[in-house]
Design a protein around this motif. Structure first.
Motif, mmCIF file in Angstrom:
data_model
loop_
_atom_site.group_PDB
_atom_site.id
_atom_site.type_symbol
_atom_site.label_atom_id
_atom_site.label_comp_id
_atom_site.label_asym_id
_atom_site.label_seq_id
_atom_site.Cartn_x
_atom_site.Cartn_y
_atom_site.Cartn_z
ATOM 1 N N UNK A 69 27.611 64.448 80.566
ATOM 2 C CA UNK A 69 27.989 64.046 81.919
ATOM 3 C C UNK A 69 29.398 63.460 81.872
ATOM 4 N N UNK A 70 30.332 64.157 82.515
ATOM 5 C CA UNK A 70 31.721 63.700 82.577
ATOM 6 C C UNK A 70 31.951 63.072 83.949
ATOM 7 N N UNK A 71 32.274 61.789 83.966
ATOM 8 C CA UNK A 71 32.507 61.072 85.222
ATOM 9 C C UNK A 71 33.955 61.293 85.628
ATOM 10 N N UNK A 72 34.174 61.888 86.792
ATOM 11 C CA UNK A 72 35.527 62.284 87.187
ATOM 12 C C UNK A 72 36.420 61.077 87.469
ATOM 13 N N UNK A 73 35.889 60.028 88.078
ATOM 14 C CA UNK A 73 36.718 58.884 88.459
ATOM 15 C C UNK A 73 37.245 58.143 87.234
ATOM 16 N N UNK A 74 36.397 57.887 86.259
ATOM 17 C CA UNK A 74 36.796 57.125 85.076
ATOM 18 C C UNK A 74 37.304 58.008 83.954
ATOM 19 N N UNK A 75 36.988 59.303 84.000
ATOM 20 C CA UNK A 75 37.381 60.206 82.934
ATOM 21 C C UNK A 75 36.549 60.046 81.683
ATOM 22 N N UNK A 76 35.468 59.269 81.756
ATOM 23 C CA UNK A 76 34.631 59.006 80.589
ATOM 24 C C UNK A 76 33.445 59.966 80.558
ATOM 25 N N UNK A 77 32.942 60.177 79.345
ATOM 26 C CA UNK A 77 31.851 61.130 79.142
ATOM 27 C C UNK A 77 30.701 60.449 78.411
ATOM 28 N N UNK A 78 29.483 60.789 78.795
ATOM 29 C CA UNK A 78 28.299 60.260 78.147
ATOM 30 C C UNK A 78 27.320 61.394 77.900
ATOM 31 N N UNK A 79 26.591 61.328 76.778
ATOM 32 C CA UNK A 79 25.599 62.343 76.430
ATOM 33 C C UNK A 79 24.202 61.799 76.714
ATOM 34 N N UNK A 80 23.451 62.555 77.511
ATOM 35 C CA UNK A 80 22.116 62.125 77.906
ATOM 36 C C UNK A 80 21.118 63.250 77.685
ATOM 37 N N UNK A 81 19.919 62.901 77.295
ATOM 38 C CA UNK A 81 18.851 63.884 77.115
ATOM 39 C C UNK A 81 17.981 63.958 78.354
ATOM 40 N N UNK A 82 17.561 65.172 78.671
ATOM 41 C CA UNK A 82 16.619 65.393 79.766
ATOM 42 C C UNK A 82 15.363 66.014 79.173
ATOM 43 N N UNK A 83 14.229 65.391 79.454
ATOM 44 C CA UNK A 83 12.949 65.868 78.928
ATOM 45 C C UNK A 83 12.183 66.556 80.054
ATOM 46 N N UNK A 84 12.241 67.880 80.116
ATOM 47 C CA UNK A 84 11.552 68.589 81.199
ATOM 48 C C UNK A 84 10.063 68.276 81.209
ATOM 49 N N UNK A 85 9.505 68.212 82.391
ATOM 50 C CA UNK A 85 8.092 67.905 82.573
ATOM 51 C C UNK A 85 7.445 69.055 83.313
ATOM 52 N N UNK A 86 6.748 69.919 82.577
ATOM 53 C CA UNK A 86 6.129 71.085 83.192
ATOM 54 C C UNK A 86 5.001 70.701 84.134
ATOM 55 N N UNK A 87 4.538 69.466 84.057
ATOM 56 C CA UNK A 87 3.480 69.028 84.971
ATOM 57 C C UNK A 87 3.979 68.936 86.407
#
Length: 518
Positions: free
Chosen positions: A393-411
């Motif tokens: 996720x690159x934040x346009x205003x601050x120019x900073x980037x963070x890595x995040x995990x998404x755990x899909x939920x098939x339920x």
């Protein structure tokens, strides 16, 4: 008796001595049973083995949201009141997952819905999705990955649906569409446009455009146009699309030329001022030398008719892309050189990965890959569970980037999401699809026709799939087309299309994106 030993005998004695020496060395030390852990071969193939790809990321969990103490520095002091939502998709054997993350929650990922259809033998569901102008709904075309092996299913096989991203309500539509990066197309309002191309073997080459109101799930009457009409999106001026080298407006059954370029326009995006920005590629036939440009037409030019677009930016075809937020901000991703003053609705911020997906209010840019670093070549047992998606996720205003995990939920496959598409309402006898006006009496049970509804209209989807070689049930011990049998993008059946980005990594679950070529 000879006084010398033949050379062949010397060689034989040396080999025997070598065997005895190796045996002594092997068994003179501690004996290792073949069943011991030390003697077992590693599950990891050697680096040079066929079908092996060294993972690019470690299978170590990343945070699922920005830590509360870091949100102000990354997102700004007003993040708690932000209405921005990031959106992406991820596909695996359990379905195509639609994932959302709100800025006010530190972009914590959650599963809005999971889409799939019963009765298909596949190791992964793929598809394309776009977010409508309100940011509340997504239009989706999805299919088993094995559909990419058959041209007929690529051009007319994708199932379609609209999803309420807040509630997760899924409305499956009674049409099938083309598996292509430009279908569906979103733009102004809550409308979306699905495309249905002809197969190369059809006698008549034509395109059907199907407009749906994502808020109500109601579809307009399909409209047919000659030839290939691609990258269609809804705008305040009506549907705008590409037809050959022309940018056109589709009104009724008529196509009106708005501009003419070097090649077929693609990545058509509309902005909040009613203007349109798109990519036009040079006529250079050498892919690596191709230059593409961002062309722009103002709302006034579109109203006027045929006009000359302004070139906003240009760069190597494989170096940049276009995307747009639901709120109507067009963003250049990747590396392109700005050629003139940009309209206020078009941004070229730089430092954004090419192909990133822009959030609903253009506050963040998201790229997605599988967290395990692998591609679609996985073991059959791995396809039975959800695969974690790793987002940047690159934040346009601050120019900073963070890595995040998404755990899909098939339920998140609620009654409407897990239920059959109107195009595949199965009966137990032969898995024959029936019309949507029949009622389903429970999972796996027979569909019965309601009395008094007239003669049922029986669809032929299952028969078409079986003739095309796609199983409509899951045979024991089989899982899709298997690891290592991935359909390559360069074998895509569409005419006049070339491979997108020279094999650049695409978000998991998406169809390989293609570049229009005329």
């Amino acid at each position: 008796m000879p006084s010398f030993i033949p050379r062949s005998a010397v060689k034989r004695l040396r080999r025997q001595a070598a065997v005895r020496l190796c045996t002594a060395l092997a068994f003179g030390a501690t004996l290792i049973p073949l069943s011991s852990p030390q003697a077992e071969a590693s599950d990891t193939p050697p680096k040079g083995a066929a079908q092996w790809q060294q993972p690019k990321t470690q299978d170590v969990d990343k945070p699922t949201a920005i830590d509360a103490k870091d949100r102000t520095s990354l997102l700004g002091k007003n993040y708690a009141s932000s209405k921005d939502t990031a959106f992406t998709t991820s596909g695996d054997g359990t379905g195509l997952h639609l994932l959302t993350a709100n800025a006010r929650d530190g972009y914590a990922w959650k599963t809005a819905a999971t889409l799939s259809e019963d009765g298909f033998d596949t190791d992964a569901w793929i598809g394309n999705a776009c977010v409508t102008g309100s940011g509340k709904y997504a239009a989706v075309a999805y299919a088993p990955r094995t559909f990419t092996n058959k041209p007929e299913l690529m051009v007319r096989g994708a199932f379609t649906a609209v999803v309420n991203l807040a509630t997760g309500k899924v409305t499956k539509l009674p049409y099938q569409a083309t598996l292509a990066y430009f279908s569906p197309g979103c733009g102004t309002g809550d409308s979306a446009v699905f495309s249905q191309l002809s197969h190369d073997g059809d006698k008549k080459q034509q395109t059907r455009l199907i407009t749906v109101n994502a808020a109500t799930g109601k579809t307009a009457r399909p409209v047919t146009y000659p030839g290939q009409v691609t990258s269609a999106i809804p705008t305040r001026h009506g549907i705008i699309a590409a037809h050959g080298k022309q940018l056109v407006k589709a009104a009724g059954a008529k196509l009106t030329t708005l501009a003419v370029g070097n090649n077929a326009p693609f990545q058509i995006k509309t902005d909040s001022d009613g203007g349109v920005t798109y990519i036009d590629r040079t006529a250079d036939t050498v892919k690596k030398n191709s230059i593409s440009s961002a062309r722009h037409l103002t709302s006034a030019q579109i109203t006027k008719g045929r006009s000359t677009p302004v070139t906003l930016a240009s760069g190597k075809l494989s170096a940049w892309d276009l995307d747009a937020s639901a709120s109507g901000t067009v963003v250049i991703t990747g590396k392109a050189t700005t050629k003139t003053a940009l309209p206020k609705t078009v941004k070229n911020p730089g430092k954004i990965a090419m192909g990133a997906r822009i959030s609903t209010h253009a506050q963040a840019a998201v790229t997605t890959a599988w967290a395990d670093g692998k591609d679609s070549r996985i073991r059959p047992e791995e396809a039975l569970s959800e695969r974690t998606a790793r987002t940047t996720v690159h934040v346009l205003a601050s120019g900073k980037t963070v890595t995040l995990d998404a755990h899909p939920d098939a339920s998140r496959q609620d009654a409407s999401g897990a239920g059959p598409s109107p195009r595949t309402a199965w009966t137990q006898e032969g898995h024959r699809p029936v019309h949507a006006d029949r009622t389903h009496t429970g999972p796996g049970r027979r569909l019965t026709h309601q009395p008094g509804r007239g003669r049922p209209y029986v669809l032929r989807t299952a028969q078409r799939l079986q003739k095309a070689g796609v199983p409509t049930h899951t045979p024991p011990g089989r899982m899709g087309c298997g690891p290592g049998r991935r359909r390559q993008a360069e074998h895509h059946p569409f005419r006049e299309l070339e491979e997108h980005r020279h094999g650049k990594l695409q978000p998991p679950g998406t169809v390989p994106r293609l570049r229009a070529l005329r």
